[in-house]
Scaffold this motif. Structure first.
Motif, short mmCIF file in Angstrom:
data_model
loop_
_atom_site.label_atom_id
_atom_site.label_comp_id
_atom_site.label_asym_id
_atom_site.label_seq_id
_atom_site.Cartn_x
_atom_site.Cartn_y
_atom_site.Cartn_z
N ILE A 154 0.84 -1.20 0.00
CA ILE A 154 0.00 0.00 0.00
C ILE A 154 0.87 1.25 0.00
O ILE A 154 0.64 2.19 -0.77
CB ILE A 154 -0.94 0.00 1.22
CG1 ILE A 154 -1.94 -1.16 1.12
CG2 ILE A 154 -1.69 1.33 1.32
CD1 ILE A 154 -2.79 -1.34 2.35
N VAL A 155 1.90 1.26 0.86
CA VAL A 155 2.80 2.41 0.92
C VAL A 155 3.48 2.61 -0.43
O VAL A 155 3.61 3.74 -0.93
CB VAL A 155 3.86 2.21 2.03
CG1 VAL A 155 4.94 3.29 1.94
CG2 VAL A 155 3.19 2.25 3.40
N ALA A 156 3.90 1.52 -1.07
CA ALA A 156 4.61 1.60 -2.35
C ALA A 156 3.70 2.11 -3.47
O ALA A 156 4.18 2.69 -4.45
CB ALA A 156 5.17 0.23 -2.72
N SER A 157 2.38 1.91 -3.31
CA SER A 157 1.45 2.35 -4.35
C SER A 157 1.17 3.85 -4.28
O SER A 157 0.60 4.42 -5.21
CB SER A 157 0.12 1.60 -4.22
OG SER A 157 -0.63 2.05 -3.10
N GLN A 158 1.58 4.49 -3.20
CA GLN A 158 1.32 5.91 -3.02
C GLN A 158 2.51 6.74 -3.49
O GLN A 158 3.57 6.22 -3.83
CB GLN A 158 1.01 6.21 -1.55
CG GLN A 158 -0.24 5.50 -1.04
CD GLN A 158 -0.60 5.88 0.38
OE1 GLN A 158 0.27 6.25 1.17
NE2 GLN A 158 -1.87 5.79 0.70
N MET A 159 2.31 8.06 -3.54
CA MET A 159 3.39 8.94 -3.95
C MET A 159 4.60 8.76 -3.03
O MET A 159 4.45 8.67 -1.81
CB MET A 159 2.91 10.40 -3.89
CG MET A 159 3.98 11.43 -4.22
SD MET A 159 3.32 13.13 -4.21
CE MET A 159 2.36 13.12 -5.73
N PRO A 160 5.82 8.71 -3.59
CA PRO A 160 7.01 8.58 -2.76
C PRO A 160 7.10 9.69 -1.71
O PRO A 160 6.74 10.84 -1.98
CB PRO A 160 8.16 8.67 -3.76
CG PRO A 160 7.57 8.22 -5.05
CD PRO A 160 6.15 8.70 -5.03
N ARG A 161 7.58 9.31 -0.55
CA ARG A 161 7.63 10.25 0.58
C ARG A 161 8.37 11.53 0.24
O ARG A 161 7.89 12.64 0.53
CB ARG A 161 8.29 9.55 1.76
CG ARG A 161 8.40 10.42 3.01
CD ARG A 161 9.26 9.76 4.07
NE ARG A 161 9.36 10.58 5.26
CZ ARG A 161 10.29 10.41 6.20
NH1 ARG A 161 11.19 9.43 6.06
NH2 ARG A 161 10.34 11.21 7.25
N LEU A 162 9.54 11.43 -0.38
CA LEU A 162 10.34 12.62 -0.67
C LEU A 162 9.64 13.54 -1.67
O LEU A 162 9.73 14.77 -1.57
CB LEU A 162 11.72 12.21 -1.18
CG LEU A 162 12.64 11.53 -0.16
CD1 LEU A 162 13.98 11.19 -0.79
CD2 LEU A 162 12.83 12.41 1.07
N GLU A 163 8.94 12.95 -2.62
CA GLU A 163 8.19 13.77 -3.59
C GLU A 163 7.06 14.52 -2.89
O GLU A 163 6.80 15.69 -3.17
CB GLU A 163 7.64 12.89 -4.71
CG GLU A 163 6.90 13.68 -5.79
CD GLU A 163 6.38 12.80 -6.91
OE1 GLU A 163 5.59 13.30 -7.73
OE2 GLU A 163 6.77 11.61 -6.97
N ARG A 164 6.38 13.85 -1.99
CA ARG A 164 5.28 14.47 -1.25
C ARG A 164 5.82 15.63 -0.41
O ARG A 164 5.24 16.72 -0.37
CB ARG A 164 4.60 13.43 -0.37
CG ARG A 164 3.32 13.89 0.29
CD ARG A 164 2.48 12.72 0.77
NE ARG A 164 3.25 11.76 1.52
CZ ARG A 164 3.32 10.46 1.23
NH1 ARG A 164 2.67 9.97 0.21
NH2 ARG A 164 4.04 9.64 1.97
N LEU A 165 6.94 15.40 0.26
CA LEU A 165 7.53 16.45 1.09
C LEU A 165 7.99 17.64 0.25
O LEU A 165 7.89 18.79 0.68
CB LEU A 165 8.71 15.88 1.89
CG LEU A 165 8.35 14.93 3.03
CD1 LEU A 165 9.61 14.27 3.59
CD2 LEU A 165 7.58 15.64 4.12
N ALA A 166 8.49 17.37 -0.95
CA ALA A 166 8.98 18.45 -1.81
C ALA A 166 7.85 19.37 -2.25
O ALA A 166 8.09 20.54 -2.57
CB ALA A 166 9.68 17.86 -3.03
N ARG A 167 6.63 18.87 -2.26
CA ARG A 167 5.49 19.67 -2.71
C ARG A 167 4.73 20.33 -1.55
O ARG A 167 3.73 21.00 -1.76
CB ARG A 167 4.56 18.80 -3.55
CG ARG A 167 5.22 18.29 -4.82
CD ARG A 167 4.35 17.34 -5.60
NE ARG A 167 3.13 17.96 -6.06
CZ ARG A 167 2.21 17.34 -6.80
NH1 ARG A 167 2.41 16.07 -7.14
NH2 ARG A 167 1.12 17.95 -7.19
N ALA A 168 5.22 20.13 -0.35
CA ALA A 168 4.53 20.67 0.83
C ALA A 168 4.91 22.11 1.09
O ALA A 168 6.06 22.52 0.90
CB ALA A 168 4.88 19.82 2.05
N ASP A 169 3.93 22.89 1.53
CA ASP A 169 4.20 24.23 2.06
C ASP A 169 4.55 24.14 3.54
O ASP A 169 5.35 24.93 4.06
CB ASP A 169 2.98 25.13 1.87
CG ASP A 169 2.65 25.38 0.41
OD1 ASP A 169 3.50 25.93 -0.30
OD2 ASP A 169 1.54 25.00 -0.01
#
Length: 203
Positions: A154-169
Motif C-alpha cells: 500500500i505504501v509503495a502504491s502511493q506517492m514517494p515520501r520525498l516527492e510528497r515532502l517536496a510539494r509541501a508548504d
C-alpha cells in the motif's frame, strides 16, 4: 478564507492531526468521511460502483464491501482509475459545497490523495503529515490488521515520501510523541490565522 489542504501517506496520522485542529475550533472537511457517506446504501455513487465492479462488491446487507473493493483496485491500476472516475468528481463537489458553507478565517481540507489526483481540489497551502516509512508500516499493520507485506504494498502504491515532502508548504513530523505533535499543530494554527487575516480580500 484560507484553505489548507492536509495530506500524507497511509499511517502517518492524518486523522489524529485533524482531530487536534478540530479541538482548536478549526473547521475540518474530511474527504474520507465524505466518501463514506457517498457510498451508503441508496446513494448514486454506490449504484455506480456496483454497475462498474459487480454486485459482489456488496455485503449481504446491501452495504459496500470495502475490503473486497480495496483488493480489486490494488490488484489492477485500471480498476483504480475506474473507481476514481466515479468517486473523485462527487467527493470534490461535496468538498466545495461544505467549504462554501463555512464562516471561518481558515479551514482544513483533508484529502489523502490530494497530490496524486489528476484534478486536485484547489487549496492555498499544502500541509503534509509525515513520518518515516518503517513507522508507517508498523502503524498500518497494527491498525488495519494487515501483514507487513500488504502494508508495504500500500505504501509503495502511493506517492514517494520525498516527492510528497517536496510539494509541501508545511510539514508536521508525526514520528515523535503526542505532546510534540500538539505543539506543531498549535504553531501552525497560529501561523494560519495570521496568514488568513493578512490576506487581501478579493474584489
Amino acid at each position: 478564507m484560507l484553505k489548507v489542504g492536509l495530506t500524507g501517506g497511509i499511517g502517518c496520522g492524518k486523522t489524529t492531526v485533524c482531530r487536534l485542529f478540530a479541538e482548536l475550533d478549526v473547521p475540518v472537511v474530511d474527504a474520507d468521511l465524505i466518501a463514506r457517506r457517498l457510498v451508503e446504501p441508496g446513494e448514486p455513487a454506490l449504484q455506480a460502483i456496483v454497475q462498474a465492479f459487480g454486485a459482489d462488491m456488496l455485503k449481504t446487507d446491501g452495504s459496500l464491501d470495502r475490503p473486497k473493493l480495496r483488493e480489486a483496485i490494488f490488484a489492477d491500476p485500471e480498476q483504480r482509475r475506474r473507481l476514481d472516475a466515479i468517486m473523485h468528481p462527487r467527493v470534490y463537489a461535496r468538498i466545495a459545497a461544505d467549504v462554501a458553507a463555512l464562516h471561518s478565517d481558515y479551514c482544513l481540507i483533508a484529502v489523502p490523495l490530494l497530490l496524486e489526483s489528476k484534478n486536485p481540489y484547489v487549496v492555498d497551502r499544502i500541509l503534509v503529515v509525515d513520518c518515516p516509512q518503517p513507522v508507517q508500516i508498523e502503524r498500518v499493520v497494527t491498525r488495519d490488521k494487515l501483514s507487513a507485506e500488504q502494508a508495504q504494498a500500500i505504501v509503495a502504491s502511493q506517492m514517494p515520501r520525498l516527492e510528497r515532502l517536496a510539494r509541501a508548504d508545511d510539514v508536521i513530523d508525526n514520528s515523535a510523541g503526542p505532546e510534540l505533535l500538539a505543539e506543531q499543530v498549535k504553531s501552525l494554527h497560529n501561523s494560519y490565522i495570521f496568514l488568513a487575516t493578512a490576506r487581501t480580500p478579493s474584489a
